[in-house]
Design an enzyme around this catalytic site. Sequence first.
Site, PDB file in Angstrom:
ATOM      1  N   ASP A 119       0.835  -1.200   0.000  1.00 14.71           N
ATOM      2  CA  ASP A 119       0.000   0.000   0.000  1.00 14.71           C
ATOM      3  C   ASP A 119       0.872   1.252   0.000  1.00 14.71           C
ATOM      4  O   ASP A 119       1.505   1.576   1.011  1.00 14.71           O
ATOM      5  CB  ASP A 119      -0.886  -0.030   1.253  1.00 14.71           C
ATOM      6  CG  ASP A 119      -2.068   0.907   1.176  1.00 14.71           C
ATOM      7  OD1 ASP A 119      -2.230   1.581   0.147  1.00 14.71           O
ATOM      8  OD2 ASP A 119      -2.836   0.957   2.143  1.00 14.71           O
ATOM      9  N   ASP A 120       0.953   1.925  -1.127  1.00 11.47           N
ATOM     10  CA  ASP A 120       1.715   3.179  -1.247  1.00 11.47           C
ATOM     11  C   ASP A 120       3.220   2.947  -1.198  1.00 11.47           C
ATOM     12  O   ASP A 120       3.932   3.564  -0.395  1.00 11.47           O
ATOM     13  CB  ASP A 120       1.346   4.189  -0.147  1.00 11.47           C
ATOM     14  CG  ASP A 120      -0.117   4.565  -0.110  1.00 11.47           C
ATOM     15  OD1 ASP A 120      -0.896   4.000  -0.895  1.00 11.47           O
ATOM     16  OD2 ASP A 120      -0.482   5.420   0.708  1.00 11.47           O
ATOM     17  N   CYS A 146      -5.770   4.403  -3.989  1.00 10.97           N
ATOM     18  CA  CYS A 146      -5.829   3.025  -3.489  1.00 10.97           C
ATOM     19  C   CYS A 146      -6.982   2.208  -4.051  1.00 10.97           C
ATOM     20  O   CYS A 146      -6.780   1.187  -4.716  1.00 10.97           O
ATOM     21  CB  CYS A 146      -5.907   3.041  -1.965  1.00 10.97           C
ATOM     22  SG  CYS A 146      -4.536   3.916  -1.174  1.00 10.97           S
ATOM     23  N   ASP A 203       0.061  -0.825  -5.037  1.00 10.05           N
ATOM     24  CA  ASP A 203      -1.070  -0.202  -5.729  1.00 10.05           C
ATOM     25  C   ASP A 203      -0.668   1.082  -6.447  1.00 10.05           C
ATOM     26  O   ASP A 203      -1.236   1.429  -7.477  1.00 10.05           O
ATOM     27  CB  ASP A 203      -2.251   0.037  -4.779  1.00 10.05           C
ATOM     28  CG  ASP A 203      -1.903   0.872  -3.554  1.00 10.05           C
ATOM     29  OD1 ASP A 203      -0.724   1.258  -3.376  1.00 10.05           O
ATOM     30  OD2 ASP A 203      -2.823   1.125  -2.750  1.00 10.05           O
TER      31      ASP A 203
END
Length: 500
Positions: free
Chosen positions: A51-52, A90, A284
């Site tokens: 995530d990120d 996201c 993502d």
Amino acid sequence: MLLQSFRVTHLQGLLPLTFLLSVASLGLKTVQASTPEDQSQRPNIVLFVTDDQSGDIHALGNPAIRTPNLDALAAEGTIFDQAYCTTASCSASRSVILSGLHNHFNGHYGHEHSYHHFSSFERVKSLPVRLTQAGYHTARIGKFHVAPEAVYHFDKALPGNARNPVLMAENVKQHLSSLDGQQPFFLYFCTADPHRGGGTREDLPHSPNAFGNIPSGYEGVESTYYHPNDVRVPAFLPDTPTARAELAMYYESISRIDQGLGRLVANLRELGVEDNTIIIFTSDHGMAFPGAKTTLYEPGMHVPMLVRDPRASQRGITNHAMLSHVDLTPTILDLAGCYSQDTNPAEDFHGRSWAELIGHSSSGDHDSDSTDKWDKVYASHTFHEIQMYYPMKVVHGRQYKLIWNIAFPLPYPFASDLWSAPTWQKQFEQGPETLYGQRTVEQYIHRPEFELFDLVNDPDETRNLALEPEHAQRLQAMQQELKAFQKRTSDPWILKWNYE
């Protein structure tokens, strides 16, 4: 057919009739899966999505970060060093990963959770649903962040703190141990790291609203300490004590991810399935700093992509083909043997399979057989949070990249966590002409309609060629490419060429 369940009521008041008719006229077909008689010969597939996270992995060229398990994955697999998301948000990005359709077509324009309330159209047929129909057992663990559940349905949703990938890996082991072993499995393993989580480190006074929670707070996870002086500051960020403090915490959260990957691989080995399991590792979108996440500049679009296929003849190689997240669903279905012989996969997805590239290196030159068909990607962003309307379209070749900022008269909107990021606030407080990396604060907030960059000679995207007369012909040609992409993927924002 994919569109037989299309409901006009979902779009009334949102899209013009001409668009609805154009969508209906596509007649997209569903890929029908043919299940081989010998299920044991079908590979298990793990899709590991962080995530990120930008390409901050030791094996991808960042020596300041310690990622031994990711390095091992790269050494045993194929590094795709030119992989890109389609939208640096996201939920929207995950909808593309799990559908093979750009979010302007699948309907997931922004965040799923809370008041944002975005979700995909019920007509969408997702990757897990297709794999279940093809005879795979599908399971997910960690961050989900897409809707509706019926569209993105997995056979099993496993429990686990998405900030503790080691515990996630243990829960996966327990679940896989309970299966009868007759079905191949697809595992969607999604961490909540390195997304900002509000944690702090007492020795870093500049790190409120930073990455993850307190590093010592995760059972089974060893804290990996980074000193701010040891991090690498990317060009799009200011080299300040505040930025370095935040980057140190970002690195720590990536090291947690690395430990989780290591435990997952060890557990697969212990269960005796490692040699028949393909692992795909990506994120993502780029890191959670202004200038990356929510933008379609390179730090936002460029993502890591590592693939370990135990069947591949070559290991530890790099392929320079330009890949997109929209290609992941068709690629995974291809690896799973889920294409029928009487349908055309190109009619089901906006992306295409790159399965044949795994285990093959390339020079990146246009005379390379493995890259000459993989030299362009597209991006389409609309929202992040509901208050952040700022549609952008991108055509991205090997050298030139065009960004169309459709809502360019508006100030660029901020995600709530990015607005409060200490690195941004320190620069913002000093005034509009203060440098934030390679741009001023003013240049970051107010953008032109078109941004054309020569990435070979200007990799940091500092010189906009769109208004330079010598690039007028190239600008016009790339604008036509954008229109063709929008028409091909039934993008409703194509109407904006005719007004505003």
